[in-house]
Design an enzyme around this catalytic site. Sequence first.
Site, PDB file in Angstrom:
ATOM      1  N   GLU A 501       0.807  -1.232   0.000  1.00  0.00           N
ATOM      2  CA  GLU A 501       0.000   0.000   0.000  1.00  0.00           C
ATOM      3  C   GLU A 501       0.834   1.274   0.000  1.00  0.00           C
ATOM      4  O   GLU A 501       0.291   2.370   0.151  1.00  0.00           O
ATOM      5  CB  GLU A 501      -0.955  -0.025   1.207  1.00  0.00           C
ATOM      6  CG  GLU A 501      -1.973  -1.158   1.084  1.00  0.00           C
ATOM      7  CD  GLU A 501      -2.774  -1.413   2.357  1.00  0.00           C
ATOM      8  OE1 GLU A 501      -2.361  -0.949   3.431  1.00  0.00           O
ATOM      9  OE2 GLU A 501      -3.807  -2.107   2.259  1.00  0.00           O
ATOM     10  N   GLN A 615       4.575  -4.418   2.407  1.00  0.00           N
ATOM     11  CA  GLN A 615       4.371  -5.848   2.692  1.00  0.00           C
ATOM     12  C   GLN A 615       4.487  -6.607   1.372  1.00  0.00           C
ATOM     13  O   GLN A 615       4.460  -6.001   0.300  1.00  0.00           O
ATOM     14  CB  GLN A 615       3.006  -6.076   3.326  1.00  0.00           C
ATOM     15  CG  GLN A 615       1.834  -5.710   2.440  1.00  0.00           C
ATOM     16  CD  GLN A 615       0.524  -5.693   3.212  1.00  0.00           C
ATOM     17  OE1 GLN A 615       0.184  -4.719   3.855  1.00  0.00           O
ATOM     18  NE2 GLN A 615      -0.221  -6.768   3.124  1.00  0.00           N
TER      19      GLN A 615
HETATM   20  O1  IFM Z   1      -5.656  -5.795   5.022  1.00  0.00           O
HETATM   21  C1  IFM Z   1      -4.614  -5.198   5.707  1.00  0.00           C
HETATM   22  C2  IFM Z   1      -3.709  -4.541   4.695  1.00  0.00           C
HETATM   23  O2  IFM Z   1      -3.145  -5.500   3.838  1.00  0.00           O
HETATM   24  C3  IFM Z   1      -2.594  -3.788   5.381  1.00  0.00           C
HETATM   25  N1  IFM Z   1      -3.152  -2.836   6.312  1.00  0.00           N
HETATM   26  C4  IFM Z   1      -4.005  -3.435   7.328  1.00  0.00           C
HETATM   27  C5  IFM Z   1      -5.156  -4.183   6.688  1.00  0.00           C
HETATM   28  C6  IFM Z   1      -6.030  -4.833   7.764  1.00  0.00           C
HETATM   29  O3  IFM Z   1      -5.313  -5.791   8.478  1.00  0.00           O
END
Ligand code: IFM
Length: 788
Positions: A501, A615
């Site tokens: 993200e 991630q």
């Molecule tokens: O879905 C996740 C996302 O991949 C990363 N931020 C937190 C979200 C909720 O756990």
Amino acid sequence: MSAPDPGWALVERGFDPAAAGYHETVMTVGNGRVGTRGALEEGHLGALSGTYLAGVYDAHDSPVVDLVNAPDWLDTLVRVDGMRLDVDSSEIVEHERVLDLRTGVLHRSTVFADPAGRRTRLRTSRTASMADRDLCLLQIEVTPLDHDAEIVIETGVDGRRRNLDRLPHYPDGLDLPPARRWDKWARSTHLAIVDRGFSGDGTAHLVTGTIDSGVRIAYSAAVVPEPSADGGSRLTDHEQLTDHERVADRLVFRAGAGAPVSVHKFVGIATSRDPGQRDAPLARATATVVRHRGAGVDAVRRTSAAVWARLWLDSEVRVQGHDKDALALRLGVYHLLIAANPDDPTVSVGAKSLSGEGYRGHVFWDSEILLLPFYLYTQPRTARSLLAYRHHTLPGARVVSAENGTRGARFAWESADTGREECPRWTPDGTSRFWTREEELHVSADVAHAVDQYVAVTADEQFLLAAGAEIVFETSRFWASRLEEGADGRLGLTNVMGPDEFHSHVTDNAFTNRMVARHLEQGAALHRRLGATAPQRLAEIADEIGLSGAEVDGWVAAAARVRPPVQLSSGVIEQFDGYFGLRELPIESWDDNDMPRYPAGYHHFNLEDTTLLKQPDVLMLMYLLPREYPVEVQRTNFRFYEERTLHKSSLSPAIHAVLGLRVGDAESAVRYFERSAYVDLDDNQGNTAEGMHIAAAAGTWQIAVHGFGGMRALSDRLSFDPRLPARCERLQFSVYWRGDIVEVDLGHAEWIFTLRAAPSTKVEIVVDGVPVVLVADDPCTVTPGGVR
Ligand code: IFM
């Protein structure tokens, strides 16, 4: 309090206000229907107490829909000779709480001293019954240890609840004391009182309604005094109090030194959204209380413990030789078991389960990608129910798709009760824009992938016919209308965001493109298969959603035209178009929990022009579709992307651990295991107070089973390639496979597999690349050298 079995006990010793929020989260009790944070019964300054009911959401008075902080059934006040006992106003002589993970009961013992030095002990124990998900139980015992006293216990149901809302902008470096931690937050109101009072048999009730979503929530409570049998204490008065938003029983006892006074409180909870119920919520809540009060406390505890025993039999991961790992795994599995309800197909598990308000109780891709495998292999009925939630919310997903000018169904990035998009656009302080709501489309393909997995592991064709096929078809239809044709004649996706993200508005994210192509192939293959095996049901579905054979042919053609990613001669796959041209920024610093720090001057929202990842993205693709990428390619990509990943999501370490094991990096896998397994046990991200990182708990289970156990589902068999870490002596778990159970017991010198199935059943598995036939109840010992 009986001595805790250390392997099964989460213990708090002494009361530290700074750690109170942490304990409230990790000591949540629940049963998948209700979750109650481990706040002290009498409250304290800075507490974030909360009871959350799965599926009860409301948007009134807050920018996006919240999982409602429902009425508090703990609500207790104790006075000794007029003086209130609580951790803010009394001296704490001793304080210990033990969450018994085996039975889901939270025990407490606190000794308070009043200004005159007189000591009084408060003991409580609480649980949400696993045997009857409508029931909660609180036992309170007060003992004046060295004095005679008048003891007043006031305990009831409190409807004065608010959800945390907007985080005010705190100046940098402001370190608020724990008692002030939450009080500067704006609060939102979701509940209005509908009815409260007492019925003829003395049962209290409080009925509230959520203001926007119109859910009725009824609590009924029976408070039963238990003076000591030897006459050391006696009840002198029992009043029933009705405030505007609260009902309570007030019991007055006279107790001699050392004589305990006790109260048992049975609480029934019912809502108007509970599926399959015809009676009014209050009638159901009251019937629950009457039934269990009659059976008694011991019966409640016994029946709940019996269900817990069955759950653990299927779900436990036993580690010998490393106590902390063993406890971390148990804590994670405990929270997974109290997060989901196999009997409610209209709810899924939010990112913080029912243990806190983080992410406002919204459901993400976490449910299908991280959580589902745990339920699939240990509680298949629960896995079905999680996927049924996606079917239940298909109408909302159709609206999301239509609002964005596409066809079919597009699952919301953040979903709640209706399936409509609930993801906020801005950070709570209003300074940064989230693009996940518009761009993190991959969730629809993730759900389809989960349907595929579910059917492969359970062979539950009935689910496919009732719900799965419609999910897969409607979401395939979405992709076919969302793909864009480029000048090269290929189909691609612009303005998307992959799992990473940090990068928004990207074109041709490798993860999303491949998952989409696979999803379209899956949709077409399923259509062909049902045409052969269930033509009538297929015709009904096609009729309902207006699906033609020509449209399905279009999916096959579209899948073949999806643009493949750029791949270097080294094998590294480009995360998205232009990624290789971004600025390299080394990760140079790690915190005390071994987690990478942002480079100086950087944060979540200004890394767009760098190659740093939040991630795994390409690695997530390889994690989900391992058969598509040779191990050598996985290794090359692992090395490339691992050194660029900041792990600013708790989902990240588990994926790196399993992939690390797959590509032969066992050492870093153990580091990633610790980061994932200890995230809440050690609060290694510093935000456990806001709720459990439930995806990390499930990811940790995946490390144990898919990583250390090396388990994978092939198309028709389970395969094991164990890689037990040196620090464990043994690892034991069991998994469901097509209705049977395979028990796995891994040591360093031998691996034992036992099939639990009808007598003489045979199931073939693959161990270390070698086919092995298991016969029911006949343990099969395998060494890396072969079968004995
Ligand atoms: O879905 C996740 C996302 O991949 C990363 N931020 C937190 C979200 C909720 O756990």
